[in-house]
Design a protein around this motif. Sequence first.
Motif, PDB file in Angstrom:
ATOM      1  N   CYS A  98      42.303  37.592  60.790  1.00 41.35           N
ATOM      2  CA  CYS A  98      43.443  36.780  61.219  1.00 41.35           C
ATOM      3  C   CYS A  98      42.907  35.529  61.907  1.00 41.35           C
ATOM      4  O   CYS A  98      41.778  35.521  62.401  1.00 41.35           O
ATOM      5  CB  CYS A  98      44.345  37.569  62.167  1.00 41.35           C
ATOM      6  SG  CYS A  98      43.550  38.097  63.700  1.00 41.35           S
ATOM      7  N   ASP A 102      45.782  30.924  65.808  1.00 42.14           N
ATOM      8  CA  ASP A 102      47.177  31.359  65.771  1.00 42.14           C
ATOM      9  C   ASP A 102      47.442  32.429  66.818  1.00 42.14           C
ATOM     10  O   ASP A 102      48.500  32.455  67.453  1.00 42.14           O
ATOM     11  CB  ASP A 102      47.536  31.891  64.382  1.00 42.14           C
ATOM     12  CG  ASP A 102      47.558  30.802  63.317  1.00 42.14           C
ATOM     13  OD1 ASP A 102      47.678  29.615  63.691  1.00 42.14           O
ATOM     14  OD2 ASP A 102      47.451  31.140  62.120  1.00 42.14           O
ATOM     15  N   LEU A 103      46.481  33.326  66.993  1.00 41.50           N
ATOM     16  CA  LEU A 103      46.635  34.377  68.003  1.00 41.50           C
ATOM     17  C   LEU A 103      46.707  33.771  69.404  1.00 41.50           C
ATOM     18  O   LEU A 103      47.542  34.177  70.223  1.00 41.50           O
ATOM     19  CB  LEU A 103      45.474  35.369  67.908  1.00 41.50           C
ATOM     20  CG  LEU A 103      45.436  36.466  68.986  1.00 41.50           C
ATOM     21  CD1 LEU A 103      46.688  37.334  68.933  1.00 41.50           C
ATOM     22  CD2 LEU A 103      44.181  37.331  68.843  1.00 41.50           C
ATOM     23  N   GLU A 105      47.749  30.857  70.262  1.00 39.37           N
ATOM     24  CA  GLU A 105      49.054  30.222  70.418  1.00 39.37           C
ATOM     25  C   GLU A 105      50.142  31.268  70.644  1.00 39.37           C
ATOM     26  O   GLU A 105      51.053  31.079  71.450  1.00 39.37           O
ATOM     27  CB  GLU A 105      49.368  29.384  69.176  1.00 39.37           C
ATOM     28  CG  GLU A 105      50.677  28.621  69.255  1.00 39.37           C
ATOM     29  CD  GLU A 105      50.923  27.759  68.036  1.00 39.37           C
ATOM     30  OE1 GLU A 105      52.016  27.160  67.950  1.00 39.37           O
ATOM     31  OE2 GLU A 105      50.039  27.676  67.162  1.00 39.37           O
ATOM     32  N   TYR A 106      50.032  32.398  69.956  1.00 35.39           N
ATOM     33  CA  TYR A 106      51.026  33.462  70.042  1.00 35.39           C
ATOM     34  C   TYR A 106      51.041  34.099  71.428  1.00 35.39           C
ATOM     35  O   TYR A 106      52.106  34.376  71.993  1.00 35.39           O
ATOM     36  CB  TYR A 106      50.725  34.520  68.979  1.00 35.39           C
ATOM     37  CG  TYR A 106      51.768  35.605  68.847  1.00 35.39           C
ATOM     38  CD1 TYR A 106      52.880  35.432  68.034  1.00 35.39           C
ATOM     39  CD2 TYR A 106      51.634  36.810  69.531  1.00 35.39           C
ATOM     40  CE1 TYR A 106      53.836  36.427  67.888  1.00 35.39           C
ATOM     41  CE2 TYR A 106      52.586  37.815  69.403  1.00 35.39           C
ATOM     42  CZ  TYR A 106      53.681  37.615  68.577  1.00 35.39           C
ATOM     43  OH  TYR A 106      54.635  38.611  68.449  1.00 35.39           O
ATOM     44  N   VAL A 107      49.854  34.353  72.003  1.00 37.67           N
ATOM     45  CA  VAL A 107      49.798  35.078  73.279  1.00 37.67           C
ATOM     46  C   VAL A 107      50.146  34.188  74.468  1.00 37.67           C
ATOM     47  O   VAL A 107      50.300  34.702  75.587  1.00 37.67           O
ATOM     48  CB  VAL A 107      48.412  35.717  73.501  1.00 37.67           C
ATOM     49  CG1 VAL A 107      48.061  36.653  72.367  1.00 37.67           C
ATOM     50  CG2 VAL A 107      47.321  34.665  73.678  1.00 37.67           C
ATOM     51  N   ARG A 109      52.841  33.059  75.162  1.00 34.45           N
ATOM     52  CA  ARG A 109      54.155  33.483  75.655  1.00 34.45           C
ATOM     53  C   ARG A 109      54.051  34.532  76.756  1.00 34.45           C
ATOM     54  O   ARG A 109      55.014  34.761  77.485  1.00 34.45           O
ATOM     55  CB  ARG A 109      54.976  34.052  74.501  1.00 34.45           C
ATOM     56  CG  ARG A 109      54.461  35.380  73.947  1.00 34.45           C
ATOM     57  CD  ARG A 109      55.205  35.824  72.699  1.00 34.45           C
ATOM     58  NE  ARG A 109      54.941  34.908  71.582  1.00 34.45           N
ATOM     59  CZ  ARG A 109      55.581  34.969  70.413  1.00 34.45           C
ATOM     60  NH1 ARG A 109      56.521  35.877  70.239  1.00 34.45           N
ATOM     61  NH2 ARG A 109      55.282  34.118  69.456  1.00 34.45           N
ATOM     62  N   ASP A 160      55.263  44.605  69.020  1.00 34.71           N
ATOM     63  CA  ASP A 160      54.528  44.300  70.244  1.00 34.71           C
ATOM     64  C   ASP A 160      55.036  45.200  71.366  1.00 34.71           C
ATOM     65  O   ASP A 160      56.209  45.564  71.400  1.00 34.71           O
ATOM     66  CB  ASP A 160      54.746  42.843  70.652  1.00 34.71           C
ATOM     67  CG  ASP A 160      54.194  41.856  69.643  1.00 34.71           C
ATOM     68  OD1 ASP A 160      53.568  42.291  68.663  1.00 34.71           O
ATOM     69  OD2 ASP A 160      54.404  40.643  69.831  1.00 34.71           O
ATOM     70  N   VAL A 211      49.606  43.610  70.432  1.00 32.40           N
ATOM     71  CA  VAL A 211      50.265  42.675  69.517  1.00 32.40           C
ATOM     72  C   VAL A 211      50.126  43.210  68.103  1.00 32.40           C
ATOM     73  O   VAL A 211      49.011  43.418  67.615  1.00 32.40           O
ATOM     74  CB  VAL A 211      49.657  41.262  69.638  1.00 32.40           C
ATOM     75  CG1 VAL A 211      50.194  40.354  68.546  1.00 32.40           C
ATOM     76  CG2 VAL A 211      49.949  40.676  71.011  1.00 32.40           C
ATOM     77  N   LYS A 213      51.382  41.818  65.207  1.00 30.26           N
ATOM     78  CA  LYS A 213      51.413  40.833  64.125  1.00 30.26           C
ATOM     79  C   LYS A 213      50.033  40.545  63.548  1.00 30.26           C
ATOM     80  O   LYS A 213      49.890  40.228  62.368  1.00 30.26           O
ATOM     81  CB  LYS A 213      52.047  39.541  64.643  1.00 30.26           C
ATOM     82  CG  LYS A 213      52.140  38.426  63.616  1.00 30.26           C
ATOM     83  CD  LYS A 213      52.797  37.188  64.211  1.00 30.26           C
ATOM     84  CE  LYS A 213      52.882  36.064  63.191  1.00 30.26           C
ATOM     85  NZ  LYS A 213      53.509  34.848  63.758  1.00 30.26           N
ATOM     86  N   PHE A 214      49.017  40.648  64.378  1.00 29.11           N
ATOM     87  CA  PHE A 214      47.645  40.329  63.969  1.00 29.11           C
ATOM     88  C   PHE A 214      46.831  41.619  63.895  1.00 29.11           C
ATOM     89  O   PHE A 214      47.114  42.588  64.592  1.00 29.11           O
ATOM     90  CB  PHE A 214      47.011  39.365  64.974  1.00 29.11           C
ATOM     91  CG  PHE A 214      47.759  38.078  65.144  1.00 29.11           C
ATOM     92  CD1 PHE A 214      47.427  36.957  64.390  1.00 29.11           C
ATOM     93  CD2 PHE A 214      48.800  37.982  66.070  1.00 29.11           C
ATOM     94  CE1 PHE A 214      48.114  35.766  64.550  1.00 29.11           C
ATOM     95  CE2 PHE A 214      49.496  36.792  66.231  1.00 29.11           C
ATOM     96  CZ  PHE A 214      49.156  35.684  65.466  1.00 29.11           C
TER      97      PHE A 214
END
Length: 323
Positions: A98, A102-103, A105-107, A109, A160, A211, A213-214
């Motif tokens: 992955c 992107d990870l 940026e995702y975390v 939050r 998640d 998480v 998604k990854f």
Amino acid sequence: MSTPTTALGVVIVTYNNAPDLPQCLDALQSHAGEAWVVVRDCGSSDLTIEIAERHPVVNQVLAGTNVGFGAACNEAVDSLGPDVEMVLLLNPDTSIDCDLADLLEYVARFGEFGCVGIQQQSFDGDLVWSWDKFPTVPLEWQKARKKPLLQRSPAGYTDDRRVDWNMGAFLLIPRAAFVLAGGFDKGFFLFYEEIDLQQRLARLGRQTHYVNKFHYRHDRSDKATLWREVLRLNSRRAYDRKWLSRFETLQCQVAQSYRWIQDVIRPQRDRDRRLVIPRLLATWGLIRAVVPPEEIEGGVDSWSSVRPFWAESGKPAPRNVAQ
């Protein structure tokens, strides 16, 4: 590949990982090419250091003695430049598939979190359980009686979620949180050091997240040698001494003993029956694994890989901070 939102440092601790390391580094080059990658080798006798030094994704190789996983990670994190804000602790027998930018940026939050783990899969694509609750007496009896557990079920890996701890094969940690917690406790040579770290982060108000998604792939071949199982249980006893009361520790030992005895009657795997006696002895602190492993004569699956408790090296156990 998207642009990283924060500077990332990747730490890989190695010990005779020549067969696995090229795949791990190739995957990093494909999915985290802008990260700063440090390999801290613990006295490998194979070609691990040469492989790391030749690979274009590796920025720094630290060669040293085998001080244990946690202590080696601490050294590698200390070597990272001041611009590195996020640290990924990665096993050499893994392969990331992955995009780490992107990870990151995702975390974002999650705000000021402690650790993030992602879905673990075998190289065959099967889901592998990778999060759990902190050790407690009720949890130990649930495992001993083979009760259904969310963290050992596909249902626990669909979304998640907040978790107590993630497996240390892939741990994303803000550097500030790692420093705040004091890094890994050097009293753990191998096993339970990541649970101890995430316990301390939780007590500092830094949450751990899983998480879904990854994902990444991890070599889940049978590694349950006699040495590894005894060392794992030695580390569990050290964890209990640090975080549980003496009575809770005793209850956990009884529950684990019940579990090992059940393996004689109804083993899930052939290795479980073979390891019953050393597991029982290690559960009650009667044998200890030889560390570092290069001092073992006869191999890690022989009885020469362990010693009776009275012959231990005298390495201090982690201090109890739970009282």
